[in-house]
Design a protein around this motif. Structure first.
Motif, PDB file in Angstrom:
ATOM      1  N   SER A 187     -26.588 -20.347  37.607  1.00 21.23           N
ATOM      2  CA  SER A 187     -25.264 -19.722  37.544  1.00 21.23           C
ATOM      3  C   SER A 187     -24.543 -19.812  38.887  1.00 21.23           C
ATOM      4  O   SER A 187     -23.337 -20.049  38.926  1.00 21.23           O
ATOM      5  CB  SER A 187     -25.394 -18.267  37.101  1.00 21.23           C
ATOM      6  N   GLY A 190     -23.387 -23.624  39.572  1.00 17.20           N
ATOM      7  CA  GLY A 190     -22.182 -24.060  38.872  1.00 17.20           C
ATOM      8  C   GLY A 190     -20.921 -23.590  39.556  1.00 17.20           C
ATOM      9  O   GLY A 190     -19.941 -24.338  39.691  1.00 17.20           O
ATOM     10  N   ALA A 422     -18.275 -27.935  27.087  1.00 18.63           N
ATOM     11  CA  ALA A 422     -17.810 -26.899  28.014  1.00 18.63           C
ATOM     12  C   ALA A 422     -17.370 -25.699  27.194  1.00 18.63           C
ATOM     13  O   ALA A 422     -16.775 -25.865  26.124  1.00 18.63           O
ATOM     14  CB  ALA A 422     -16.654 -27.423  28.859  1.00 18.63           C
ATOM     15  N   THR A 435     -20.954 -20.249  30.404  1.00 19.57           N
ATOM     16  CA  THR A 435     -21.879 -21.371  30.495  1.00 19.57           C
ATOM     17  C   THR A 435     -23.270 -20.923  30.072  1.00 19.57           C
ATOM     18  O   THR A 435     -23.571 -19.734  30.034  1.00 19.57           O
ATOM     19  CB  THR A 435     -21.938 -21.939  31.926  1.00 19.57           C
ATOM     20  N   SER A 436     -24.109 -21.898  29.767  1.00 18.95           N
ATOM     21  CA  SER A 436     -25.476 -21.644  29.337  1.00 18.95           C
ATOM     22  C   SER A 436     -26.443 -22.179  30.376  1.00 18.95           C
ATOM     23  O   SER A 436     -26.138 -23.130  31.103  1.00 18.95           O
ATOM     24  CB  SER A 436     -25.733 -22.317  27.983  1.00 18.95           C
ATOM     25  N   ASP A 439     -26.923 -25.842  30.200  1.00 23.49           N
ATOM     26  CA  ASP A 439     -25.827 -26.745  30.553  1.00 23.49           C
ATOM     27  C   ASP A 439     -26.161 -27.554  31.796  1.00 23.49           C
ATOM     28  O   ASP A 439     -26.763 -27.045  32.757  1.00 23.49           O
ATOM     29  CB  ASP A 439     -24.538 -25.961  30.815  1.00 23.49           C
ATOM     30  N   ARG A 444     -20.851 -27.467  33.297  1.00 23.29           N
ATOM     31  CA  ARG A 444     -20.434 -26.278  34.053  1.00 23.29           C
ATOM     32  C   ARG A 444     -19.118 -26.546  34.779  1.00 23.29           C
ATOM     33  O   ARG A 444     -18.209 -25.715  34.795  1.00 23.29           O
ATOM     34  CB  ARG A 444     -21.520 -25.890  35.057  1.00 23.29           C
ATOM     35  N   SER A 447     -16.240 -26.702  32.294  1.00 28.27           N
ATOM     36  CA  SER A 447     -15.876 -25.366  31.805  1.00 28.27           C
ATOM     37  C   SER A 447     -14.881 -24.716  32.762  1.00 28.27           C
ATOM     38  O   SER A 447     -13.892 -24.109  32.335  1.00 28.27           O
ATOM     39  CB  SER A 447     -17.129 -24.487  31.664  1.00 28.27           C
TER      40      SER A 447
END
Length: 471
Positions: A187, A190, A422, A435-436, A439, A444, A447
């Protein structure tokens, strides 16, 4: 189906000639790199190894030479031909976008069924000779008639639509984005990547110690990045929403917390980010081989949406599609069938949404339904079933009947179809970047780009003139 006839050794005459035309594409260069193992960046699109500011995409010499073998194997002498030798002299280079002519001419008939041919490849645009040489082949002895069978198809997994989206936001001011709990590597990475690309300016809300540990694990510096030290995901989400409500940030980005924790803060009654619409999720999907980006909605928030919610799902998706450059989005409302069946509620909802679009209750795009998946995206399927209109076979937005169907569709496209996706949540006072952990970096990044493009359109912000000219 094309019927081809070869030229056996006894029928060949000195001076006989044959040729083929072929357009050199970027996909050809990628396929050749994979097949040959030659990954020289001079031959690959979107690389600039010599630093001159543009992609070279020079066709490998052996790819150009391979066009000669196509003439030998298909036409002259044709089926049954086997190489003995080939000399090559390269005079010039081909690049992606060049149309080429490969030509062979019989120069000598040798013993034991061997034929010598003069070989040449030239460029159509200016007539320049790219290579010359001499081939010696064992010609076929018997007449063979054959059909040019279609080979198994190849799809090059390039994500050109995502590249175009990233170009679209070049020159926009970085979008101030409140990133909630970026307390692990994916996280945080990204958000920092999007900052490096000048798409967002992240403000990090969460446990400072965990954020700094994640940065250290990534080997990234947090110099110049604002951090608001807040313990606990609920408190971090509330603080981030406060930042948007006060104008400090213009977008939200989900970090390492559950989606419902983030959305609970967004939907709070006091100082939340509610608007008159339902929150809905949209996947922007780049599918290799499809000529436009595809939007899939709703695949993450609304479990079993009723008609009122589907109106917002469709309208939000249309608005986002316009933001990423689709002037008049074509929306296919999916069901298991393409005719209205009162026993299938999704088909009834689809018909009502289509009629609401006709009456101006849903605006900005063209909505049609019910459409089954095949006739929504396949022109051939739509024609076979006699379905006309602007959307059938051309849908750019796919509206799923429920979350199960939408999520399965999006995951199938990404994990089986080689697509990148995205994710953005709409319907709040700002775009929410979702986001996952699964991803990749590009998903990312895009997105964030989608959110930036949407915010810029709503805010009336345009890219700097120099950036637009560069595109």
């Amino acid at each position: 189906m094309t019927e081809l006839v070869n030229h056996p050794y006894d029928s060949l005459a000195v001076g006989e000639t044959a040729e083929l035309r072929r357009l050199c594409t970027a996909e050809d260069l990628i396929v050749f790199a994979n097949a040959s193992g030659n990954h020289n960046p001079m031959h690959l699109p979107q690389h600039d190894p010599d630093g001159d500011g543009r992609s070279d995409a020079v066709a490998p010499g052996m790819w150009v030479a391979s066009l000669i073998s196509a003439v030998l194997g298909n036409i002259l002498p044709g089926a049954g031909t086997l190489y003995r030798s080939q000399t090559l002299i390269f005079h010039d280079r081909a690049q992606a976008g060049d149309e080429l002519i490969a030509r062979v001419t019989v120069r000598e008939k040798l013993p034991e069924g061997v034929v010598a041919l003069e070989t040449e490849v030239s460029r159509v645009a200016d007539g320049a000779t790219l290579l010359t040489g001499r081939a010696e082949v064992v010609a076929p002895q018997a007449l063979i008639t054959f059909h040019a069978h279609e080979l198994p198809g190849l799809v090059v997994r390039r994500h050109l639509h995502f590249d175009a989206l990233l170009e679209r936001v070049e020159g926009l001011p970085p979008l101030p984005t409140a990133v909630v709990a970026p307390e692990e590597e994916n996280s945080l990475g990204g958000a920092l990547l999007a900052r490096q690309c000048n798409i967002i300016e992240p403000i990090l809300f969460g446990d400072r110690a965990l954020i700094e540990a994640a940065a250290a694990a990534l080997g990234e510096s947090l110099d110049g990045v604002a951090i608001v030290d807040v313990a606990g995901h609920a408190r971090a989400a509330n603080a981030a929403v406060d930042a948007v409500a006060s104008g400090q940030a213009r977008a939200l980005m989900k970090g390492h917390l559950h989606t419902d924790e983030l959305l609970r803060a967004v939907l709070r009654k006091e100082n939340g980010l509610r608007t008159g619409r339902r929150l809905t999720h949209v996947f922007v999907v780049d599918i290799p081989g499809v000529s436009h980006p595809m939007l899939v909605t709703d695949a993450a928030i609304n479990i079993a949406p009723d008609l009122r919610t589907k109106v917002d799902i469709v309208q939000n998706a249309i608005d986002l599609a316009i933001s990423i450059g689709i002037a008049v989005p074509k929306v296919g409302v999916l069901s298991a069938v393409e005719t209205v069946n009162p026993d299938i509620p999704s088909s009834v909802d689809a018909a009502l949404l289509s009629k609401m679009n006709e009456r101006g209750q849903i605006t900005g795009g063209v909505v049609d339904g019910p459409l089954a998946m095949d006739n929504a995206v396949s022109i051939a399927a739509a024609r076979t079933k006699g379905i006309g209109g602007a959307v059938a076979g051309h849908a750019e937005v796919l509206v799923a009947p429920n979350l199960d169907a939408g999520n399965m569709l999006a995951k199938q496209l990404t994990f089986i179809g080689g697509a990148e996706a995205a994710g953005v949540v709409l319907g709040a006072a700002c775009p929410i970047i979702l986001t996952s952990r699964a991803d990749g970096e590009k998903a990312r990044l895009v997105s964030c780009a989608v959110a930036a493009a949407h915010w810029a359109r709503l805010a009336g912000v345009t890219a700097a003139p120099a950036a637009r000219a560069a595109q």
